[in-house]
Design an enzyme around this catalytic site. Structure first.
Site, PDB file in Angstrom:
ATOM      1  N   LYS A 113       0.827  -1.212   0.000  1.00 39.44           N
ATOM      2  CA  LYS A 113       0.000   0.000   0.000  1.00 39.44           C
ATOM      3  C   LYS A 113       0.859   1.258   0.000  1.00 39.44           C
ATOM      4  CE  LYS A 113      -2.000  -1.109   3.917  1.00 39.44           C
ATOM      5  NZ  LYS A 113      -1.242  -2.351   4.206  1.00 39.44           N
ATOM      6  N   ARG A 155      -9.711   0.694   8.548  1.00 39.69           N
ATOM      7  CA  ARG A 155      -9.317  -0.681   8.865  1.00 39.69           C
ATOM      8  C   ARG A 155     -10.411  -1.418   9.611  1.00 39.69           C
ATOM      9  NH1 ARG A 155      -3.419   0.365   8.687  1.00 39.69           N
ATOM     10  NH2 ARG A 155      -2.262  -1.547   9.050  1.00 39.69           N
ATOM     11  N   ARG A 189      11.505  -5.285   5.168  1.00 40.98           N
ATOM     12  CA  ARG A 189      11.224  -3.867   4.879  1.00 40.98           C
ATOM     13  C   ARG A 189      12.124  -2.913   5.665  1.00 40.98           C
ATOM     14  NH1 ARG A 189       5.176  -1.885   5.391  1.00 40.98           N
ATOM     15  NH2 ARG A 189       5.208  -3.021   7.357  1.00 40.98           N
ATOM     16  N   ARG A 228      11.000  -0.708  11.260  1.00 41.12           N
ATOM     17  CA  ARG A 228       9.908  -0.398  12.190  1.00 41.12           C
ATOM     18  C   ARG A 228       9.897  -1.337  13.396  1.00 41.12           C
ATOM     19  NH1 ARG A 228       4.718   0.174   8.434  1.00 41.12           N
ATOM     20  NH2 ARG A 228       3.863  -0.988  10.192  1.00 41.12           N
ATOM     21  N   ARG A 261      -0.809  -8.756  13.572  1.00 41.01           N
ATOM     22  CA  ARG A 261      -1.280  -7.806  12.556  1.00 41.01           C
ATOM     23  C   ARG A 261      -2.071  -8.514  11.467  1.00 41.01           C
ATOM     24  NH1 ARG A 261       4.234  -5.146  11.197  1.00 41.01           N
ATOM     25  NH2 ARG A 261       3.086  -4.004   9.597  1.00 41.01           N
TER      26      ARG A 261
END
Ligand code: ADP
Ligand code: ADP
Ligand code: ZN
Length: 225
Positions: free
Chosen positions: A19, A94, A133, A167, A178
């Site tokens: 996203k 969400r 990431r 992160r 998650r």
């Protein structure tokens, strides 16, 4: 409804679907503003605001921050003048409560949702994407250990920055939570928006540029020129 109201696009998808990566590319291409509630919440945590204090532990554990906090943050951001060119919502809504709150906000501002695009990836790919990431601390450009490496290792292609961050919630423990939150609370929005006639689905297992091309095509046909 006015036809020349600023466009509103929504990217739905699990953590790691792409996203943020795609929203940044669309921002550049179409001039819309990327609104990431994850980024807004991380900024609130860094600034130590009341909302940030309430959100911090929930985010680290991979849960969803309370609807009220997120809706308040999003409402304030949407009211800023740069959003007048149109917005790409990345990571909001969400939950169904957030989706209904957004509908109400858009009625007030005489806007409508032009397109909701679900980025579909399988759970295993999502874990690999999140685990690899990292992001440039200076400009926010996203990278991946395998799938998107800068031309010179450790140097941001976009701004030349060398401070790369990972992160706090991109951990194996938090990723499970998650993913669970996505399936339980966010995936139902696919049906919600399908029922409103604004949903498209894109296979996001492909390469970044192929996914981007599919999104461009959908947006060009959804948003009046
Ligand atoms: P999201 O915002 O949905 O959580 P990101 O855009 O941050 O996802 O992407 C997660 C990670 O996967 C990043 O490291 C990014 O570089 C990488 N990535 C994004 N899209 C793809 C893709 N189509 N194929 C492979 N890796 C991707
Ligand atoms: P990703 O798409 O990679 O999971 P985000 O940056 O969108 O990451 O979100 C990071 C975290 O911020 C989420 O796991 C959640 O704790 C919180 N968050 C972001 N957006 C929302 C939202 N709309 N509602 C509730 N919590 C949110
Ligand atoms: Zn950078």
């Amino acid at each position: 409804m006015t036809t020349n109201a600023p466009p509103v696009l929504i990217l739905l998808g699990p953590p790691g679907a792409g996203k943020g990566t795609q929203a940044r590319m669309l921002e550049e291409q179409f001039g819309y503003v990327q609104l990431s509630t994850g980024d807004l919440l991380r900024a609130a945590v860094a600034a130590g605001t009341d909302a940030g204090k309430a959100a911090d532990a929930v985010m680290k554990a991979g849960g969803l921050v309370s609807d009220q906090i997120v809706i308040d943050i999003l409402r304030d951001r949407l009211a800023e003048p740069d959003c007048a060119t149109g917005v790409i919502l990345d990571g909001f809504p969400r939950t169904t409560v957030q989706a209904k709150a957004l509908d109400a906000l858009l009625v007030e501002s005489k806007q409508r949702i032009d397109s909701v695009i679900s980025l579909d990836v399988d759970d295993a790919a999502m874990v690999t994407r999140v685990a690899g990431r990292y992001t440039c601390a200076s400009c926010g450009e996203g990278y991946h250990d395998t799938f998107k490496v800068p031309a010179t290792a450790g140097v941001c292609d976009n701004c030349g920055g060398t401070d790369m961050k990972r992160r706090a919630d991109d951990t194996v423990e938090a990723v499970g939570a998650r993913l669970e939150a996505y399936h339980a609370q966010t995936a139902p929005l696919i049906d919600y928006y399908d029922g409103h006639g604004v949903l498209s689905r894109v296979d996001a297992m492909g390469q970044i540029n192929d996914v981007a091309a599919a999104l461009r095509g959908l947006i060009k046909s959804a948003v009046p020129a």
